[in-house]
Write a protein that holds these residues in place. Structure first.
Motif, PDB file in Angstrom:
ATOM      1  N   TYR A 350     -68.755  -1.837 -14.451  1.00 63.26           N
ATOM      2  CA  TYR A 350     -69.663  -2.961 -14.717  1.00 63.26           C
ATOM      3  C   TYR A 350     -69.455  -3.559 -16.114  1.00 63.26           C
ATOM      4  CZ  TYR A 350     -71.887  -0.929 -10.632  1.00 63.26           C
ATOM      5  OH  TYR A 350     -72.121  -0.421  -9.388  1.00 63.26           O
ATOM      6  N   ARG A 351     -68.464  -3.110 -16.799  1.00 58.00           N
ATOM      7  CA  ARG A 351     -68.231  -3.594 -18.170  1.00 58.00           C
ATOM      8  C   ARG A 351     -66.988  -4.476 -18.220  1.00 58.00           C
ATOM      9  NH1 ARG A 351     -66.753   0.210 -23.429  1.00 58.00           N
ATOM     10  NH2 ARG A 351     -66.154  -1.511 -24.822  1.00 58.00           N
ATOM     11  N   ASP A 352     -67.060  -5.551 -19.017  1.00 61.61           N
ATOM     12  CA  ASP A 352     -65.900  -6.398 -19.259  1.00 61.61           C
ATOM     13  C   ASP A 352     -65.192  -5.901 -20.519  1.00 61.61           C
ATOM     14  OD1 ASP A 352     -66.462  -8.034 -17.086  1.00 61.61           O
ATOM     15  OD2 ASP A 352     -67.754  -9.354 -18.282  1.00 61.61           O
ATOM     16  N   TYR A 353     -63.989  -5.397 -20.332  1.00 63.26           N
ATOM     17  CA  TYR A 353     -63.257  -4.831 -21.475  1.00 63.26           C
ATOM     18  C   TYR A 353     -62.450  -5.888 -22.216  1.00 63.26           C
ATOM     19  CZ  TYR A 353     -64.437  -0.145 -19.838  1.00 63.26           C
ATOM     20  OH  TYR A 353     -65.104   0.998 -19.479  1.00 63.26           O
ATOM     21  N   ASN A 354     -62.223  -7.044 -21.604  1.00 65.16           N
ATOM     22  CA  ASN A 354     -61.472  -8.125 -22.265  1.00 65.16           C
ATOM     23  C   ASN A 354     -60.164  -7.622 -22.869  1.00 65.16           C
ATOM     24  OD1 ASN A 354     -63.545 -10.060 -21.738  1.00 65.16           O
ATOM     25  ND2 ASN A 354     -64.722  -9.204 -23.460  1.00 65.16           N
ATOM     26  N   ILE A 355     -59.394  -6.950 -22.053  1.00 69.30           N
ATOM     27  CA  ILE A 355     -58.146  -6.343 -22.529  1.00 69.30           C
ATOM     28  C   ILE A 355     -57.182  -7.396 -23.054  1.00 69.30           C
ATOM     29  CG2 ILE A 355     -56.096  -5.062 -21.782  1.00 69.30           C
ATOM     30  CD1 ILE A 355     -57.931  -3.515 -19.868  1.00 69.30           C
ATOM     31  N   ASP A 356     -57.154  -8.577 -22.427  1.00 67.56           N
ATOM     32  CA  ASP A 356     -56.223  -9.616 -22.882  1.00 67.56           C
ATOM     33  C   ASP A 356     -56.564 -10.105 -24.280  1.00 67.56           C
ATOM     34  OD1 ASP A 356     -58.564 -10.543 -21.690  1.00 67.56           O
ATOM     35  OD2 ASP A 356     -57.699 -12.514 -21.226  1.00 67.56           O
ATOM     36  N   ARG A 357     -57.873 -10.054 -24.668  1.00 66.69           N
ATOM     37  CA  ARG A 357     -58.252 -10.470 -26.026  1.00 66.69           C
ATOM     38  C   ARG A 357     -58.158  -9.310 -27.012  1.00 66.69           C
ATOM     39  NH1 ARG A 357     -62.284 -13.686 -23.330  1.00 66.69           N
ATOM     40  NH2 ARG A 357     -63.954 -12.203 -23.820  1.00 66.69           N
ATOM     41  N   GLU A 358     -58.460  -8.109 -26.548  1.00 65.47           N
ATOM     42  CA  GLU A 358     -58.388  -6.936 -27.427  1.00 65.47           C
ATOM     43  C   GLU A 358     -56.931  -6.550 -27.735  1.00 65.47           C
ATOM     44  OE1 GLU A 358     -60.751  -5.227 -28.931  1.00 65.47           O
ATOM     45  OE2 GLU A 358     -62.408  -6.413 -28.113  1.00 65.47           O
ATOM     46  N   TYR A 359     -56.088  -6.643 -26.722  1.00 72.49           N
ATOM     47  CA  TYR A 359     -54.681  -6.230 -26.869  1.00 72.49           C
ATOM     48  C   TYR A 359     -53.749  -7.340 -26.383  1.00 72.49           C
ATOM     49  CZ  TYR A 359     -56.465  -1.430 -27.374  1.00 72.49           C
ATOM     50  OH  TYR A 359     -57.123  -0.304 -27.785  1.00 72.49           O
ATOM     51  N   PRO A 360     -53.690  -8.469 -27.084  1.00 72.84           N
ATOM     52  CA  PRO A 360     -52.781  -9.542 -26.644  1.00 72.84           C
ATOM     53  C   PRO A 360     -51.314  -9.107 -26.676  1.00 72.84           C
ATOM     54  CG  PRO A 360     -53.647  -9.976 -28.850  1.00 72.84           C
ATOM     55  CD  PRO A 360     -54.426  -8.829 -28.308  1.00 72.84           C
ATOM     56  N   ASP A 361     -50.981  -8.177 -27.604  1.00 72.17           N
ATOM     57  CA  ASP A 361     -49.605  -7.707 -27.691  1.00 72.17           C
ATOM     58  C   ASP A 361     -49.217  -6.903 -26.443  1.00 72.17           C
ATOM     59  OD1 ASP A 361     -51.539  -5.852 -28.612  1.00 72.17           O
ATOM     60  OD2 ASP A 361     -49.971  -4.593 -29.480  1.00 72.17           O
ATOM     61  N   VAL A 362     -50.185  -6.191 -25.848  1.00 73.33           N
ATOM     62  CA  VAL A 362     -49.906  -5.427 -24.631  1.00 73.33           C
ATOM     63  C   VAL A 362     -49.619  -6.382 -23.478  1.00 73.33           C
ATOM     64  CG1 VAL A 362     -50.903  -3.868 -22.904  1.00 73.33           C
ATOM     65  CG2 VAL A 362     -51.221  -3.407 -25.340  1.00 73.33           C
ATOM     66  N   MET A 363     -50.352  -7.472 -23.411  1.00 69.72           N
ATOM     67  CA  MET A 363     -50.128  -8.442 -22.339  1.00 69.72           C
ATOM     68  C   MET A 363     -48.741  -9.078 -22.479  1.00 69.72           C
ATOM     69  SD  MET A 363     -52.923  -7.890 -20.869  1.00 69.72           S
ATOM     70  CE  MET A 363     -52.713  -9.015 -19.489  1.00 69.72           C
ATOM     71  N   VAL A 364     -48.342  -9.360 -23.710  1.00 70.85           N
ATOM     72  CA  VAL A 364     -46.992  -9.900 -23.943  1.00 70.85           C
ATOM     73  C   VAL A 364     -45.941  -8.867 -23.534  1.00 70.85           C
ATOM     74  CG1 VAL A 364     -45.359 -10.655 -25.711  1.00 70.85           C
ATOM     75  CG2 VAL A 364     -47.724 -11.461 -25.789  1.00 70.85           C
ATOM     76  N   ALA A 365     -46.194  -7.598 -23.879  1.00 71.94           N
ATOM     77  CA  ALA A 365     -45.259  -6.525 -23.518  1.00 71.94           C
ATOM     78  C   ALA A 365     -45.134  -6.398 -22.001  1.00 71.94           C
ATOM     79  CB  ALA A 365     -45.719  -5.203 -24.129  1.00 71.94           C
ATOM     80  N   MET A 366     -46.243  -6.613 -21.278  1.00 74.14           N
ATOM     81  CA  MET A 366     -46.201  -6.550 -19.815  1.00 74.14           C
ATOM     82  C   MET A 366     -45.298  -7.646 -19.257  1.00 74.14           C
ATOM     83  SD  MET A 366     -50.081  -5.660 -18.581  1.00 74.14           S
ATOM     84  CE  MET A 366     -50.829  -4.056 -18.895  1.00 74.14           C
ATOM     85  N   GLU A 367     -45.408  -8.841 -19.806  1.00 70.93           N
ATOM     86  CA  GLU A 367     -44.557  -9.938 -19.345  1.00 70.93           C
ATOM     87  C   GLU A 367     -43.094  -9.610 -19.554  1.00 70.93           C
ATOM     88  OE1 GLU A 367     -45.571 -14.081 -20.018  1.00 70.93           O
ATOM     89  OE2 GLU A 367     -47.438 -13.436 -20.956  1.00 70.93           O
TER      90      GLU A 367
END
Length: 446
Positions: A350-367
């Motif tokens: 039930y919680r929004d972790y906002n991973i894309d805002r907390e860890y933008p570098d991780v999202m880039v690494a995923m791409e």
């Protein structure tokens, strides 16, 4: 040996036919000061004799100027030599009993190389110009050294260059009907006591064959899968001449995978095409003549008398793919751990972790990782000729990462599945590195 420092070593004036050798014992070390004329990368070659010990492979660690040159140099492995300890016997029901395996120590030679087989070529070590200190630490088992050479590995020519350097007049066969059949189970030497003869009754194509009794008629099998393991056969030819070589073999262990072997004649790879001979998956025994891509049999110039042929497990082109997979597993695990710090082992649904805002570098690494995983899939398909379960694992991870990028909110509840997929990719490294092969016959002929 003119060493500069050592511990637990002995100099022998003569040892098993060699003069002035150095015996090294487990837990000791030896250091040499070497003068390098020009800074650069060099191979290191060791000629050694396995001393009596626990029967396991010899391990050495290398330091250059007091430092470990790279990961892997701390674990250099050198094989022992094993052979049958007697003749095949028979029980009272007519079943053949294989002889026990005994160590057959002899002088062996090897370049320092990757014991896991991911790097097919021997290691290259960087040396500064002038004086350098190399140190060999005896991690396990005792061994005698007769030669330690720092230099460049001799280039292995391709077949066309190799054959052009042969004096055809010196190898002129008179007996064009010669054929020598060597049963695979009659191998003289091997690198492990587990590489003994076994029986196969799945096909009447084996010799000797019996549907009811145990007849030792093949060698290799499941134990013959680790890079660096080898089996060696002796054969004789009646005169100086050119000979073809055929191998009757089977690879029915890994569907959709290739099993590769390095082939050596008299201890050397004659030409580069034999550094990686591929055997495709097939449930049947097949006679394969060593040939070029057009099907023309290779001509082997052999002098009259005894020769050896050795088949050694190699990963070949697959080694670089496995390196890419291991690197990908490392990067994926790093992403997983970063996210786990934020979400915990049991994320709150039930919680929004906002991973894309907390860890933008991780999202880039995923791409970036999607492209790398798709490249791994393409390499595996190109190597094996088809899509298999191992390439599917990498492909599924690429698809999952794509979903994470499109909808970061699903990442927390997908963490367990993400972890399992990473684990499956890691397991595929082990599955792919196993290169099984059965050998039924070795046949040199004119």
């Amino acid at each position: 040996f003119d060493y500069s420092d050592a511990e637990k070593v002995e100099i022998h004036d003569s040892y098993e036919g060699e003069e002035k050798v150095l015996a090294t014992y487990e837990g000791g070390y030896v250091e040499y000061k070497v003068n390098i004329p020009e800074a650069g990368v060099y191979n290191i070659f060791l000629r050694y004799y396995p001393m009596e010990g626990r029967g396991i492979d010899i391990e050495r660690g290398l330091l250059i100027n007091g430092e470990l040159p790279f990961v892997g140099a701390e674990n250099l492995t050198f094989t022992r030599v094993w052979a049958d300890g007697g003749e095949v016997t028979m029980d009272n029901r007519g079943n053949e009993i294989r002889p026990r395996q005994v160590e057959f120590p002899r002088w062996e030679q090897s370049y320092f190389s990757d014991y896991m087989g991911y790097y097919v070529e021997p290691y290259k070590f960087y040396f500064e110009q002038g004086e350098n200190v190399i140190r060999l630490e005896s991690i396990s088992e005792h061994a005698v050294y007769s030669e330690l050479i720092i230099g460049q590995q001799e280039e292995v020519l391709d077949y066309q260059e190799f054959i052009q350097n042969i004096d055809f007049e010196a190898f002129n066969n008179e007996d064009l009907e010669f054929e020598y059949l060597k049963q695979g189970e009659d191998a003289e030497y091997r690198s492990s006591p587990t590489l003994y003869a076994f029986f196969d009754r799945a096909s009447s194509n084996t010799k000797p064959y019996s549907a009811a009794k145990i007849k030792l008629n093949a060698i290799g099998g499941d134990p013959w899968r680790v890079p660096g393991q080898w089996i060696e056969w002796e054969f004789e030819v009646p005169e100086d001449g050119f000979y073809n070589i055929s191998i009757k073999a089977r690879q029915n262990y890994n569907r959709g995978m290739v099993s590769a072997r390095t082939i050596m004649i008299d201890g050397k790879i004659p030409f580069s095409e034999l550094s990686e001979v591929e055997f495709m998956y097939d449930t049947s025994w097949n006679m394969m003549t060593l040939s070029d891509s057009d099907g023309n049999p290779y001509k082997f110039p052999l002098t009259k008398g005894k020769h050896t042929i050795r088949l050694e497990v190699t990963l070949g082109k697959l080694g670089s793919i496995l390196n890419d997979i291991e690197d990908s597993v490392y990067r994926l695990n790093r992403m997983y751990r970063r996210i786990l710090v934020l979400t915990g082992a049991r994320p709150d649904p039930y919680r929004d972790y906002n991973i894309d805002r907390e860890y933008p570098d991780v999202m880039v690494a995923m791409e970036e990782e999607i492209d790398k995983l798709n490249d791994i899939v393409d390499q595996l398909v190109e190597y094996t000729g088809q899509k298999g379960s191992e390439s599917a694992v990498a492909g599924n991870l690429a698809i999952q990462l794509g979903r994470f990028i499109k909808n970061p909110d699903i990442i927390p509840r997908s963490m367990e599945n993400f972890k399992q997929n990473i684990s499956s990719l890691g397991t595929s490294v082990l599955n792919l590195s196993n290169s099984h092969r059965d050998i039924l016959q070795i046949m040199p002929y004119c």
